[in-house]
Design an enzyme around this catalytic site. Structure first.
Site, short mmCIF file in Angstrom:
data_model
loop_
_atom_site.label_atom_id
_atom_site.label_comp_id
_atom_site.label_asym_id
_atom_site.label_seq_id
_atom_site.Cartn_x
_atom_site.Cartn_y
_atom_site.Cartn_z
CG ASP A 145 -2.05 0.93 1.15
OD1 ASP A 145 -2.26 1.52 0.08
OD2 ASP A 145 -2.75 1.13 2.17
CG ASN A 178 -7.45 -2.41 -6.22
OD1 ASN A 178 -6.51 -3.18 -6.04
ND2 ASN A 178 -7.74 -1.45 -5.34
C1 FPP Z 1 -1.90 0.24 -3.35
O1 FPP Z 1 -1.41 1.54 -3.42
C2 FPP Z 1 -1.41 -0.53 -4.46
C3 FPP Z 1 -2.17 -1.12 -5.41
C4 FPP Z 1 -3.64 -1.06 -5.46
C5 FPP Z 1 -1.56 -1.86 -6.51
C6 FPP Z 1 -0.38 -2.67 -6.14
C7 FPP Z 1 0.42 -2.85 -7.35
C8 FPP Z 1 1.76 -2.81 -7.41
C9 FPP Z 1 2.64 -2.74 -6.25
C10 FPP Z 1 2.44 -2.82 -8.69
C11 FPP Z 1 2.01 -3.85 -9.63
C12 FPP Z 1 2.24 -5.21 -9.15
C13 FPP Z 1 2.65 -6.15 -9.96
C14 FPP Z 1 2.65 -7.57 -9.50
C15 FPP Z 1 3.10 -5.80 -11.30
P1 FPP Z 1 -2.45 2.72 -3.59
O2 FPP Z 1 -2.57 3.03 -5.03
O3 FPP Z 1 -3.74 2.36 -2.91
O4 FPP Z 1 -1.72 3.86 -2.83
P2 FPP Z 1 -2.39 5.05 -2.00
O5 FPP Z 1 -3.23 4.43 -0.91
O6 FPP Z 1 -1.22 5.79 -1.46
O7 FPP Z 1 -3.21 5.85 -2.97
#
Ligand code: FPP
Length: 238
Positions: free
Chosen positions: A19, A67
């Site tokens: 996250d 998501n």
């Molecule tokens: C949460 O951060 C992250 C995600 C919803 C996506 C996770 C994906 C990756 C780490 C990269 C892709 C993975 C692979 C396997 C290629 P957020 O966007 O919710 O962050 P925030 O809460 O700060 O907005």
């Protein structure tokens, strides 16, 4: 500095809620996409290092059933990143020796991505390094409902006698045959499970860490492992 860790007693299965990609991007005045890309790179580095250090299994929450509610542009970017990332793993499969699998409802993913996932599993099937499990279109409740549905169907054909045991149920989950996570890490300081591995998390140790995912490094992982090793796990007993 690396905290003291007993390398002979590493947790068998670590799961991570990655996250903070968006906040990381904001901090550097970049687009959310740049945060996700940095997050994918962080995962790649961590995986390679964990594999070298002898960890056995890592599950990461890459895309949840919730998501899809994000902006179309962000969802499309994440899907593209997955394509790219999986392709890199396919290319490096022999060299890095990591075995890979996916949990979640892949039926909703685009066909070309599903083909790539099938290819990835097949190509890495004989690797004997760490198992990297990517949770994609994954939700704990969704997984449990899908399992219940499969059981209901099996019951109709007389494949199951009641009462159902926990082990019978587990065999219908996406994680059938995999060990439960021993340690669940969530980055960015949040304290929730957010629908991740709801069934499997029953006795997992939870370790929240106030580091944004793209900044998460192997030393943070060892900090979590050291904390895990200092805890006494009783699994409900005394
Ligand atoms: C949460 O951060 C992250 C995600 C919803 C996506 C996770 C994906 C990756 C780490 C990269 C892709 C993975 C692979 C396997 C290629 P957020 O966007 O919710 O962050 P925030 O809460 O700060 O907005």
């Amino acid at each position: 500095m690396k905290p003291h860790v007993d390398m002979k007693n590493l947790p068998g299965h670590i799961a991570i809620i990655m996250d903070g990609n968006g906040r990381w991007a904001k901090k550097f005045m970049m687009k959310r996409a740049a945060g996700h890309r940095a997050g994918a790179t962080a995962l790649r580095r961590l995986t390679e290092r964990m594999n070298r250090d002898g960890f056995k299994m890592l599950t990461v929450y890459a895309f949840s059933t919730e998501n899809w509610k994000r902006e179309d542009e962000e969802v499309a970017y994440l899907m593209g990143l997955l394509h790219e990332y999986i392709q890199q793993y396919i290319n490096d499969a022999k060299k890095n020796n990591v075995k890979m699998t996916v949990i979640g409802d892949v039926s909703r993913l685009e066909p070309s991505l599903r083909v790539k996932i099938a290819n990835l599993k097949e190509i890495t099937a004989n690797n004997d390094g760490m198992l990297l499990c990517i949770a994609l279109n994954y939700g704990g409740r969704d997984e449990i409902v899908r399992a219940a549905d499969k059981i209901a169907r099996a019951a109709m054909t007389g494949e199951h006698s009641s009462p159902l045991q926990e082990a019978d149920f587990e065999a219908y989950l996406d994680t059938a045959g995999m060990p439960d996570p021993d340690l669940i890490i969530r980055t960015s300081g949040e304290m929730r499970l957010s629908n991740f591995l709801l069934w499997q998390a029953a006795y997992a140790e939870f370790f929240p860490i106030d580091v944004l995912w793209p900044d998460f490094k192997i030393d943070h992982l060892y900090e979590a492992v050291a904390q895990y090793q200092s805890r006494e796990r009783r699994f409900g007993g005394r």
